[in-house]
Design an enzyme around this catalytic site. Structure first.
Site, PDB file in Angstrom:
ATOM      1  N   ASP A  66       7.794  -1.303   5.300  1.00  0.00           N
ATOM      2  CA  ASP A  66       6.432  -1.362   4.762  1.00  0.00           C
ATOM      3  C   ASP A  66       5.875  -2.777   4.870  1.00  0.00           C
ATOM      4  O   ASP A  66       6.479  -3.722   4.380  1.00  0.00           O
ATOM      5  CB  ASP A  66       6.411  -0.918   3.294  1.00  0.00           C
ATOM      6  CG  ASP A  66       6.746   0.540   3.118  1.00  0.00           C
ATOM      7  OD1 ASP A  66       6.344   1.349   3.982  1.00  0.00           O
ATOM      8  OD2 ASP A  66       7.417   0.874   2.130  1.00  0.00           O
ATOM      9  N   ARG A 104       0.833  -1.201   0.000  1.00  0.00           N
ATOM     10  CA  ARG A 104       0.000   0.000   0.000  1.00  0.00           C
ATOM     11  C   ARG A 104       0.864   1.246   0.000  1.00  0.00           C
ATOM     12  O   ARG A 104       1.947   1.269   0.572  1.00  0.00           O
ATOM     13  CB  ARG A 104      -0.942   0.027   1.209  1.00  0.00           C
ATOM     14  CG  ARG A 104      -0.263   0.333   2.521  1.00  0.00           C
ATOM     15  CD  ARG A 104      -1.232   0.408   3.685  1.00  0.00           C
ATOM     16  NE  ARG A 104      -1.793   1.715   3.902  1.00  0.00           N
ATOM     17  CZ  ARG A 104      -1.187   2.700   4.557  1.00  0.00           C
ATOM     18  NH1 ARG A 104       0.025   2.554   5.036  1.00  0.00           N
ATOM     19  NH2 ARG A 104      -1.791   3.847   4.716  1.00  0.00           N
ATOM     20  N   ASP A 126       2.482   2.523   9.433  1.00  0.00           N
ATOM     21  CA  ASP A 126       3.688   1.693   9.440  1.00  0.00           C
ATOM     22  C   ASP A 126       4.208   1.499  10.863  1.00  0.00           C
ATOM     23  O   ASP A 126       4.748   0.453  11.203  1.00  0.00           O
ATOM     24  CB  ASP A 126       4.784   2.298   8.568  1.00  0.00           C
ATOM     25  CG  ASP A 126       4.418   2.296   7.094  1.00  0.00           C
ATOM     26  OD1 ASP A 126       3.773   1.327   6.652  1.00  0.00           O
ATOM     27  OD2 ASP A 126       4.771   3.259   6.398  1.00  0.00           O
TER      28      ASP A 126
END
Length: 69
Positions: free
Chosen positions: A60, A20, A29
């Site tokens: 990520d 994403r 995150d």
């Protein structure tokens, strides 16, 4: 964070791997790794936000579920 059963995550773009692109602040995150493994993490988007590839960094995390329409 341990008491949550599900969290809905907004996004700017996503790809078929669950990567994403967020809004650039890194809030999710930092927050997502603190959730219980039992917590369902769901991205929400429009079909138009699907792209071929979202570039990612080591921090990520891919989203296990993305709902788009």
């Amino acid at each position: 964070a341990e008491a949550l059963d599900m969290i809905v995550v907004p996004l700017v773009a996503f790809d078929q791997t669950g990567a994403r692109l967020g809004y650039g602040g890194g809030c999710y995150d930092r927050y997502l790794p603190m959730l219980s493994p039992a917590c369902q993490i769901i991205g929400i988007a429009f079909d138009e936000q699907r792209v071929d590839h979202v570039p990612t960094d080591a921090h990520d995390l891919p989203l296990p579920h993305i709902i788009s329409a």
